[in-house]
Design a protein around this motif. Structure first.
Motif, mmCIF file in Angstrom:
data_model
loop_
_atom_site.group_PDB
_atom_site.id
_atom_site.type_symbol
_atom_site.label_atom_id
_atom_site.label_comp_id
_atom_site.label_asym_id
_atom_site.label_seq_id
_atom_site.Cartn_x
_atom_site.Cartn_y
_atom_site.Cartn_z
ATOM 1 N N GLU A 157 0.861 -1.177 0.000
ATOM 2 C CA GLU A 157 0.000 0.000 0.000
ATOM 3 C C GLU A 157 0.904 1.236 0.000
ATOM 4 O OE1 GLU A 157 -3.131 0.844 -0.160
ATOM 5 O OE2 GLU A 157 -4.129 -1.095 -0.094
ATOM 6 N N SER A 158 0.810 2.039 -1.045
ATOM 7 C CA SER A 158 1.695 3.196 -1.187
ATOM 8 C C SER A 158 1.038 4.453 -0.634
ATOM 9 C CB SER A 158 2.042 3.414 -2.661
ATOM 10 O OG SER A 158 2.700 2.294 -3.196
ATOM 11 N N ASP A 159 1.849 5.275 0.005
ATOM 12 C CA ASP A 159 1.344 6.550 0.503
ATOM 13 C C ASP A 159 1.056 7.475 -0.673
ATOM 14 O OD1 ASP A 159 1.492 5.888 3.187
ATOM 15 O OD2 ASP A 159 3.585 6.527 3.359
ATOM 16 N N CYS A 160 -0.084 8.142 -0.638
ATOM 17 C CA CYS A 160 -0.421 9.123 -1.651
ATOM 18 C C CYS A 160 -1.396 10.123 -1.046
ATOM 19 C CB CYS A 160 -1.013 8.461 -2.897
ATOM 20 S SG CYS A 160 -2.615 7.668 -2.658
ATOM 21 N N PRO A 161 -1.535 11.294 -1.660
ATOM 22 C CA PRO A 161 -2.483 12.288 -1.130
ATOM 23 C C PRO A 161 -3.904 11.732 -1.074
ATOM 24 C CG PRO A 161 -1.054 13.283 -2.784
ATOM 25 C CD PRO A 161 -0.804 11.805 -2.839
ATOM 26 N N GLN A 162 -4.673 12.245 -0.129
ATOM 27 C CA GLN A 162 -6.038 11.768 0.076
ATOM 28 C C GLN A 162 -7.064 12.794 -0.416
ATOM 29 O OE1 GLN A 162 -6.564 8.364 1.866
ATOM 30 N NE2 GLN A 162 -4.742 8.606 0.592
ATOM 31 N N GLN A 163 -8.085 12.285 -1.088
ATOM 32 C CA GLN A 163 -9.131 13.165 -1.604
ATOM 33 C C GLN A 163 -9.930 13.747 -0.450
ATOM 34 O OE1 GLN A 163 -10.841 9.438 -3.455
ATOM 35 N NE2 GLN A 163 -12.747 10.630 -3.265
ATOM 36 N N ASP A 164 -10.466 14.962 -0.664
ATOM 37 C CA ASP A 164 -11.255 15.609 0.384
ATOM 38 C C ASP A 164 -12.711 15.781 -0.037
ATOM 39 O OD1 ASP A 164 -10.948 17.538 -1.521
ATOM 40 O OD2 ASP A 164 -9.701 18.869 -0.301
ATOM 41 N N ASN A 165 -13.131 14.944 -1.004
ATOM 42 C CA ASN A 165 -14.528 14.945 -1.435
ATOM 43 C C ASN A 165 -14.900 13.524 -1.851
ATOM 44 O OD1 ASN A 165 -13.703 14.551 -4.251
ATOM 45 N ND2 ASN A 165 -13.098 16.710 -4.196
ATOM 46 N N ALA A 166 -16.110 13.349 -2.378
ATOM 47 C CA ALA A 166 -16.587 11.999 -2.700
ATOM 48 C C ALA A 166 -16.494 11.667 -4.178
ATOM 49 C CB ALA A 166 -18.037 11.853 -2.242
ATOM 50 N N TYR A 167 -15.918 12.564 -4.992
ATOM 51 C CA TYR A 167 -15.996 12.364 -6.442
ATOM 52 C C TYR A 167 -14.671 12.407 -7.189
ATOM 53 C CZ TYR A 167 -16.110 17.485 -5.877
ATOM 54 O OH TYR A 167 -15.842 18.765 -5.500
ATOM 55 N N ASP A 168 -13.570 12.709 -6.550
ATOM 56 C CA ASP A 168 -12.303 12.899 -7.278
ATOM 57 C C ASP A 168 -11.419 11.659 -7.340
ATOM 58 O OD1 ASP A 168 -12.327 15.372 -8.455
ATOM 59 O OD2 ASP A 168 -11.475 16.430 -6.732
ATOM 60 N N CYS A 169 -11.915 10.493 -6.911
ATOM 61 C CA CYS A 169 -11.055 9.304 -6.902
ATOM 62 C C CYS A 169 -10.525 8.971 -8.301
ATOM 63 C CB CYS A 169 -11.798 8.102 -6.321
ATOM 64 S SG CYS A 169 -13.394 7.735 -7.080
ATOM 65 N N GLY A 170 -11.371 9.084 -9.327
ATOM 66 C CA GLY A 170 -10.918 8.801 -10.690
ATOM 67 C C GLY A 170 -9.875 9.782 -11.168
ATOM 68 N N ILE A 171 -10.035 11.051 -10.799
ATOM 69 C CA ILE A 171 -9.038 12.073 -11.152
ATOM 70 C C ILE A 171 -7.711 11.759 -10.479
ATOM 71 C CG2 ILE A 171 -8.430 14.504 -10.876
ATOM 72 C CD1 ILE A 171 -10.455 14.131 -13.043
ATOM 73 N N TYR A 172 -7.756 11.333 -9.233
ATOM 74 C CA TYR A 172 -6.520 10.943 -8.542
ATOM 75 C C TYR A 172 -5.849 9.764 -9.246
ATOM 76 C CZ TYR A 172 -6.506 13.972 -4.439
ATOM 77 O OH TYR A 172 -6.407 15.054 -3.600
ATOM 78 N N VAL A 173 -6.639 8.797 -9.699
ATOM 79 C CA VAL A 173 -6.066 7.657 -10.424
ATOM 80 C C VAL A 173 -5.294 8.143 -11.642
ATOM 81 C CG1 VAL A 173 -6.664 5.695 -11.905
ATOM 82 C CG2 VAL A 173 -7.660 5.876 -9.629
ATOM 83 N N LEU A 174 -5.856 9.067 -12.400
ATOM 84 C CA LEU A 174 -5.195 9.558 -13.611
ATOM 85 C C LEU A 174 -3.938 10.367 -13.277
ATOM 86 C CD1 LEU A 174 -8.225 10.605 -15.850
ATOM 87 C CD2 LEU A 174 -7.157 8.366 -15.537
ATOM 88 N N CYS A 175 -4.013 11.211 -12.263
ATOM 89 C CA CYS A 175 -2.850 12.011 -11.869
ATOM 90 C C CYS A 175 -1.733 11.126 -11.312
ATOM 91 C CB CYS A 175 -3.256 13.063 -10.844
ATOM 92 S SG CYS A 175 -4.339 14.352 -11.511
ATOM 93 N N LEU A 176 -2.086 10.145 -10.510
ATOM 94 C CA LEU A 176 -1.079 9.214 -9.975
ATOM 95 C C LEU A 176 -0.485 8.361 -11.090
ATOM 96 C CD1 LEU A 176 -2.992 8.224 -6.734
ATOM 97 C CD2 LEU A 176 -0.745 9.329 -6.797
ATOM 98 N N THR A 177 -1.294 8.003 -12.078
ATOM 99 C CA THR A 177 -0.768 7.279 -13.241
ATOM 100 C C THR A 177 0.272 8.114 -13.967
ATOM 101 O OG1 THR A 177 -2.833 6.040 -13.536
ATOM 102 C CG2 THR A 177 -1.379 6.201 -15.446
ATOM 103 N N ASP A 178 0.016 9.409 -14.124
ATOM 104 C CA ASP A 178 0.995 10.310 -14.749
ATOM 105 C C ASP A 178 2.317 10.307 -13.984
ATOM 106 O OD1 ASP A 178 -0.745 11.114 -16.762
ATOM 107 O OD2 ASP A 178 -1.417 12.906 -15.701
#
Length: 224
Positions: A157-178
Motif C-alpha cells: 500500500e503506497s502513501d499518496c495524497p487523500q481526496q477531500d470529497n466523494a468524487y475525485d477518486c478517478g481524477i486521482y487515479v489519472l494524476c497518480l498514473t501520470d
C-alpha cells in the motif's frame, strides 16, 4: 434507445467512444466513469508505446474488472503473459464494483505491477477503501505472471495524497498514473515516485482532459 441516440458521440478514439454525457462528467464536480478513464489509458498507450513492444502496459477499466472477477487460471484467455512480462510496469484502474458484466461501483484506485521488483503497488486516495479488493487481485495477478512459489513477490500500500470529497477518486487515479509513468520511464521502477505532486495536479486535470479531447476531435475532423 431514444435517450442513447440523443447522447451524441463527441469523439471516436481507437477503441473508445466518448459521448456528450461522458464529457459532461469533466465539466463539473462529478465521479469519473470507465469511459473517461479508459480513454485516458488508451491515450497513454498511444503516447508511450510507439512500437509493438509495450514498455508500459495500460489495462482498460473494463478488462481490469473482468480480470478481477475471473479465476486467474483463465487470465491467459484475456491477456498474453509473455507480452505483459516484457513491460516495465502494468497499470490497472481498480473499481469496487462486484459485477463481472456491468460498470458501476463507487470508488477508483490504482494498482501498478512493477516487473523490476516483482511488486504490486496500490495507490488509493481514500486509503483502505479498496485494500481488500486490490490485495486479492494483486495476489491473483502475480500468481499468473510469476511462479506461485516466487518468494520475492509483494503487495504494498503506497502513501499518496487523500481526496477531500466523494468524487475525485478517478481524477486521482489519472494524476497518480501520470506520476508513476514518468518515474517508470526514467528508472523502470515505481518506488521513488513523488506522489505528493498529485494534490497539485488534481485541480486542473479535468480542464486538461477537456482540452485533450477537443484537440483530438479537431485533428480527427481535419483528417476526415
Amino acid at each position: 434507445m431514444a435517450k442513447r441516440n440523443s447522447d451524441k458521440i463527441v469523439l471516436s478514439y481507437n477503441d473508445c467512444l466518448i459521448r456528450a454525457s461522458d464529457l459532461a462528467l469533466l465539466q463539473g464536480p462529478h465521479w469519473l466513469n470507465d469511459v473517461i478513464i479508459g480513454f485516458y489509458f488508451e491515450h497513454l498507450d498511444v503516447k508511450f508505446n510507439k512500437n509493438e513492444n509495450k514498455e508500459l502496459y495500460f489495462i482498460s477499466p473494463e478488462l481490469t474488472q473482468l480480470m478481477k472477477m475471473t479465476d486467474p487460471s483463465e487470465y491467459s484467455v484475456l491477456l498474453d503473459p509473455a507480452d505483459m512480462l516484457e513491460s516495465k510496469c502494468i497499470f490497472f484502474p481498480l473499481n469496487n464494483c462486484n459485477s463481472r458484466d456491468t460498470a458501476g461501483g463507487s470508488h477508483w484506485s490504482l494498482l501498478v505491477y512493477c516487473k523490476r521488483d516483482k511488486t504490486c503497488y496500490h495507490f488509493d486516495s481514500s486509503k483502505g477503501y479498496n485494500n481488500s479488493i486490490a490485495s486479492k487481485f494483486a495476489k491473483n495477478l502475480m500468481n499468473f505472471l510469476l511462479d506461485k512459489n516466487e518468494p520475492s513477490k509483494k503487495f504494498l500500500e503506497s502513501d499518496c495524497p487523500q481526496q477531500d470529497n466523494a468524487y475525485d477518486c478517478g481524477i486521482y487515479v489519472l494524476c497518480l498514473t501520470d506520476i508513476v509513468t514518468e518515474n517508470a520511464i526514467k528508472t523502470g521502477r515505481v518506488d521513488g515516485c513523488d506522489c505528493s505532486k498529485a494534490k497539485n495536479l488534481v485541480p486542473t486535470k479535468r480542464t486538461e482532459l477537456l482540452h485533450l479531447i477537443n484537440e483530438l476531435k479537431r485533428k480527427s475532423s481535419v483528417t476526415e
